[in-house]
Enzyme design. Sequence first.
Site, PDB file in Angstrom:
ATOM      1  N   GLU A  17       3.246 -65.382  -8.807  1.00 31.74           N
ATOM      2  CA  GLU A  17       2.872 -63.979  -8.606  1.00 31.74           C
ATOM      3  C   GLU A  17       1.360 -63.844  -8.437  1.00 31.74           C
ATOM      4  OE1 GLU A  17       2.315 -61.390 -12.004  1.00 31.74           O
ATOM      5  OE2 GLU A  17       3.422 -62.824 -13.242  1.00 31.74           O
ATOM      6  N   LYS A  25      -0.975 -52.631  -7.359  1.00 29.18           N
ATOM      7  CA  LYS A  25       0.026 -53.388  -8.099  1.00 29.18           C
ATOM      8  C   LYS A  25       1.385 -53.048  -7.494  1.00 29.18           C
ATOM      9  CE  LYS A  25       1.555 -54.298 -12.862  1.00 29.18           C
ATOM     10  NZ  LYS A  25       1.372 -53.922 -14.279  1.00 29.18           N
ATOM     11  N   VAL A  41       6.370 -59.376 -11.059  1.00 26.62           N
ATOM     12  CA  VAL A  41       7.508 -60.296 -11.188  1.00 26.62           C
ATOM     13  C   VAL A  41       8.649 -59.847 -10.290  1.00 26.62           C
ATOM     14  CG1 VAL A  41       9.313 -61.102 -12.763  1.00 26.62           C
ATOM     15  CG2 VAL A  41       6.926 -61.100 -13.504  1.00 26.62           C
ATOM     16  N   SER A  56      11.181 -51.969 -17.146  1.00 30.05           N
ATOM     17  CA  SER A  56      10.600 -52.691 -16.023  1.00 30.05           C
ATOM     18  C   SER A  56      11.611 -52.905 -14.907  1.00 30.05           C
ATOM     19  CB  SER A  56      10.074 -54.052 -16.494  1.00 30.05           C
ATOM     20  OG  SER A  56       9.669 -54.835 -15.389  1.00 30.05           O
ATOM     21  N   LYS A  98       6.804 -60.039 -23.274  1.00 30.42           N
ATOM     22  CA  LYS A  98       5.671 -59.721 -24.140  1.00 30.42           C
ATOM     23  C   LYS A  98       6.162 -58.955 -25.369  1.00 30.42           C
ATOM     24  CE  LYS A  98       2.471 -59.652 -20.250  1.00 30.42           C
ATOM     25  NZ  LYS A  98       3.467 -59.953 -19.193  1.00 30.42           N
TER      26      LYS A  98
END
Length: 309
Positions: free
Chosen positions: A26, A87, A107, A141, A160
């Site tokens: 990435e 992004k 990702v 996400s 995370k």
Amino acid sequence: MTDFHIRYGSEVADALRDGRPVVALESTIVSHGLPRPDNLRVAREIEQAVRDAGAVPATIGMVGGRLVVGLDDAELTRLATVDGVAKLSVRDLAVAAATGADGATTVAATSAVADAAGIGVFATGGLGGVHREAAQTFDESADLVTLARTPIAVVCAGVKSILDVGATLERLETLGVGVVGFRTRRFPGFFITDGGFDLDWSLDSPEQVADVLVAREQHGAHHGGLIVANPLPTDEQLDPELHDRTLADGLALLERDGVTGKAVTPYLLAYFHSATEGASLAVNVRIILRNADLAARIAVAAAARRAGA
């Protein structure tokens, strides 16, 4: 008419044509995940880690509205050093292309583009997931849904710890995304070795992971991703007490400042960096270098399996 087709770096194009192992990388970690000037140095080290393990690195990003699979060094430098790099998740790719943007792929976007390019293995640091308080905010996400429909192996250090790890694993199960631990039965927590949850499956070698990928292809019965959770050794993790204290303080500041949505992760990671006096950054770099090495070894083993089939 404008040409929006994916452009391939020459090294990557040659490797894909010849059936040699390729690992997707990435670019968000380059533009948004690491501070300057460390970001460019680390990006080059990540690519070198893939090469050292016998595969070809394919860092994915958007330059001037053109998706590139296998950024060259000038393009990598551009995304690492210029301001205003967007992004990009999957939903953003077409709009960014049409508007001529420079963009770093998340990702989710990297997985989707890698799959379109015929690349089956992807190395990253940590996966996105279900955010805390998601029951109220619905903040989850796009990585999860994308992996539910993208047949790619993602080598990562779990998710995370700033996320709701348990809820993330539940969502992955619901979405049919496979999760295996690499030499572990515990799901890693990115900065820390043990994220607090058990895993059903553990694989012990890159060759065994490659066998899973080949089996999935031959079965033809599953179209989602496979997460290969690769924890840091305990002697390389962030000190767990420091981690827990920093996380609690960061979450309190997040609420105080009213940070929401996609700004949450970079906010908390920046806080971790400052509050741990750079220790979390060093851990972050160790994570991605280890994952790049493992992903390359998996890609090499998978290529050998296919060549021998």
